[in-house]
Design a protein around this motif. Sequence first.
Motif, mmCIF file in Angstrom:
data_model
loop_
_atom_site.group_PDB
_atom_site.id
_atom_site.type_symbol
_atom_site.label_atom_id
_atom_site.label_comp_id
_atom_site.label_asym_id
_atom_site.label_seq_id
_atom_site.Cartn_x
_atom_site.Cartn_y
_atom_site.Cartn_z
ATOM 1 N N ALA A 132 0.831 -1.210 0.000
ATOM 2 C CA ALA A 132 0.000 0.000 0.000
ATOM 3 C C ALA A 132 0.860 1.252 0.000
ATOM 4 N N ILE A 133 1.966 1.211 0.730
ATOM 5 C CA ILE A 133 2.846 2.381 0.799
ATOM 6 C C ILE A 133 3.439 2.681 -0.571
ATOM 7 N N ARG A 134 3.870 1.637 -1.262
ATOM 8 C CA ARG A 134 4.508 1.836 -2.568
ATOM 9 C C ARG A 134 3.559 2.512 -3.549
ATOM 10 N N HIS A 135 2.318 2.025 -3.622
ATOM 11 C CA HIS A 135 1.363 2.611 -4.563
ATOM 12 C C HIS A 135 0.962 4.027 -4.137
ATOM 13 N N SER A 136 0.963 4.282 -2.835
ATOM 14 C CA SER A 136 0.666 5.637 -2.354
ATOM 15 C C SER A 136 1.750 6.611 -2.791
ATOM 16 N N ILE A 137 3.009 6.186 -2.688
ATOM 17 C CA ILE A 137 4.111 7.049 -3.126
ATOM 18 C C ILE A 137 4.022 7.295 -4.621
ATOM 19 N N THR A 138 3.616 6.278 -5.376
ATOM 20 C CA THR A 138 3.437 6.451 -6.821
ATOM 21 C C THR A 138 2.477 7.604 -7.117
ATOM 22 N N LYS A 139 1.371 7.680 -6.376
ATOM 23 C CA LYS A 139 0.394 8.731 -6.631
ATOM 24 C C LYS A 139 0.887 10.101 -6.184
ATOM 25 N N MET A 140 1.857 10.141 -5.284
ATOM 26 C CA MET A 140 2.427 11.427 -4.868
ATOM 27 C C MET A 140 3.596 11.846 -5.752
ATOM 28 N N ALA A 141 4.146 10.909 -6.517
ATOM 29 C CA ALA A 141 5.329 11.194 -7.333
ATOM 30 C C ALA A 141 4.951 11.761 -8.695
ATOM 31 N N HIS A 142 5.950 12.360 -9.333
ATOM 32 C CA HIS A 142 5.730 13.016 -10.620
ATOM 33 C C HIS A 142 6.529 12.373 -11.754
ATOM 34 N N ILE A 143 7.582 11.627 -11.389
ATOM 35 C CA ILE A 143 8.398 10.893 -12.352
ATOM 36 C C ILE A 143 8.586 9.491 -11.781
ATOM 37 N N HIS A 144 8.556 8.489 -12.666
ATOM 38 C CA HIS A 144 8.614 7.109 -12.199
ATOM 39 C C HIS A 144 9.701 6.341 -12.949
ATOM 40 N N PHE A 145 10.580 5.691 -12.201
ATOM 41 C CA PHE A 145 11.611 4.842 -12.789
ATOM 42 C C PHE A 145 11.338 3.404 -12.343
ATOM 43 N N VAL A 146 10.846 2.591 -13.275
ATOM 44 C CA VAL A 146 10.457 1.227 -12.922
ATOM 45 C C VAL A 146 11.573 0.249 -13.263
ATOM 46 N N ALA A 147 11.527 -0.928 -12.629
ATOM 47 C CA ALA A 147 12.598 -1.908 -12.774
ATOM 48 C C ALA A 147 12.298 -2.973 -13.818
ATOM 49 N N ALA A 148 11.043 -3.057 -14.283
ATOM 50 C CA ALA A 148 10.673 -4.048 -15.295
ATOM 51 C C ALA A 148 9.427 -3.563 -16.030
ATOM 52 N N SER A 149 9.239 -4.072 -17.243
ATOM 53 C CA SER A 149 8.184 -3.551 -18.111
ATOM 54 C C SER A 149 6.787 -3.750 -17.518
ATOM 55 N N GLU A 150 6.548 -4.858 -16.822
ATOM 56 C CA GLU A 150 5.212 -5.082 -16.271
ATOM 57 C C GLU A 150 4.861 -4.053 -15.197
ATOM 58 N N TYR A 151 5.873 -3.491 -14.549
ATOM 59 C CA TYR A 151 5.628 -2.470 -13.532
ATOM 60 C C TYR A 151 5.226 -1.152 -14.176
ATOM 61 N N ARG A 152 5.721 -0.912 -15.382
ATOM 62 C CA ARG A 152 5.299 0.287 -16.113
ATOM 63 C C ARG A 152 3.797 0.231 -16.397
ATOM 64 N N SER A 153 3.329 -0.932 -16.805
ATOM 65 C CA SER A 153 1.900 -1.096 -17.090
ATOM 66 C C SER A 153 1.067 -0.880 -15.838
ATOM 67 N N ARG A 154 1.576 -1.362 -14.706
ATOM 68 C CA ARG A 154 0.806 -1.227 -13.467
ATOM 69 C C ARG A 154 0.708 0.234 -13.031
ATOM 70 N N ILE A 155 1.774 0.996 -13.216
ATOM 71 C CA ILE A 155 1.722 2.419 -12.862
ATOM 72 C C ILE A 155 0.759 3.158 -13.780
ATOM 73 N N MET A 156 0.684 2.744 -15.036
ATOM 74 C CA MET A 156 -0.315 3.327 -15.935
ATOM 75 C C MET A 156 -1.729 2.997 -15.446
ATOM 76 N N GLN A 157 -1.926 1.799 -14.882
ATOM 77 C CA GLN A 157 -3.226 1.450 -14.318
ATOM 78 C C GLN A 157 -3.590 2.360 -13.145
ATOM 79 N N LEU A 158 -2.564 2.867 -12.458
ATOM 80 C CA LEU A 158 -2.801 3.775 -11.345
ATOM 81 C C LEU A 158 -3.084 5.202 -11.818
ATOM 82 N N GLY A 159 -3.113 5.401 -13.127
ATOM 83 C CA GLY A 159 -3.496 6.693 -13.669
ATOM 84 C C GLY A 159 -2.359 7.630 -13.997
#
Length: 407
Positions: free
Chosen positions: A158-185
């Motif tokens: 829960a903390i990780r996804h909360s930080i995602t919504k507070m962040a403005h730039i995202h550096f992901v470690a694998a392609s499937e994580y990029r898709s998940r951050i897009m799902q978070l809007g």
Amino acid sequence: MRNLSLICQVAQNSQGNWSKLIRKICIFTGSRADYGHLRWIMQEVQDDNQLILHNLVSGAHLLSRLGETWREIDNDGFTIDTRVELDLENNSNLGTAISVGHGISSFSKSLKKISPDMLVLLGDRYETFAVAVSGMLLQIPIAHIHGGETTEGVIDEAIRHSITKMAHIHFVAASEYRSRIMQLGEAPNRIYDYGAPGLDGLHRLRSVTKGELTSFLGIELKNKIFLVTYHPSTLDSVASEKNLVELLKTLNLYPKATIILTKANSDFGGDKINSYLEKFVKIDPKSRVLSNSLGLERYYSLMKLANVVIGNSSSGIIEAPVIGTPTVNIGTRQKGRARSPSIIDCPGSGHDIECAINTALSLTFQKKAARRISPYGRGDTSKKIVKTLKSISLNKILIKSFNNITF
């Protein structure tokens, strides 16, 4: 860090024009775990003459019972510009909640004073969450590393996804994580798939010799070598403790193995785990040792020597496969993360753990691990991250539109 009094406020570019020196980058680290991933990003920022590095250090780094790992940061040639003490002695759920509240207050005051152009955060620790809240409310652009991942057995999810919504730039470690951050809007053009920065150290750090490791640990490294790291599963502490008991019983079945254990983190239940580990080591101190903190060089060097990595640490998921060492991953703490074929997932029963260890030690599986297949890249991530931190436009970056996905 460079002496700021000596830094000119303008820099000449390749065309001979003069422009304002760009960007103070504040990087937060709260434990040995995130420092292992941030270390080379910090180096790249420090080495860039158009960037100013400011290190904000807090959390477990400052605790003597966890090895005062801030010393490693200092020994690596970084200045600890700001320290924020947190009361982590009470690692109950209530104690953690209170620490977050105190952390937001303290980090807000520190960040206001630092006044960075960008704040860099990694991962999913509750200390990191407190810094993210402070940065968001102070309207500081936040770059988040290792977002989009899932770890179903811990509150970090829960903390990780909360930080995602507070962040403005995202550096992901694998392609499937990029898709998940897009799902978070989050907007696709603010998500960068560069791989895991912690892998950079595998190619840059000095390999510590077997003799040096023997001297540091105080035991001979002989026969089969097991490297064990076990952390609490904060959403199911009962199962976490039960799995640990089963693990230690199983390790007793390998009396000829050299077993190196590292202490658990400061999460709720960590002290109890460490108590179990201390008792386990006392049974046979000639072939077992428990370390507060090995440091990156020794940890990675031991991982290369080890026949198997055992426990539930992310290092068994991310670093071990690239090094070529099999991993026995126990329980649900890392459930949901992208997997390499050199990882054996098993429940917490003694029989399952024993079968997994024996499989990992087999010649067939050792050859599979030696292929070093990983979804997390090959260790050239830090340069790419810092290049983006340096070049991305900060104009209106605080304004985020929700990126709707049509299902």
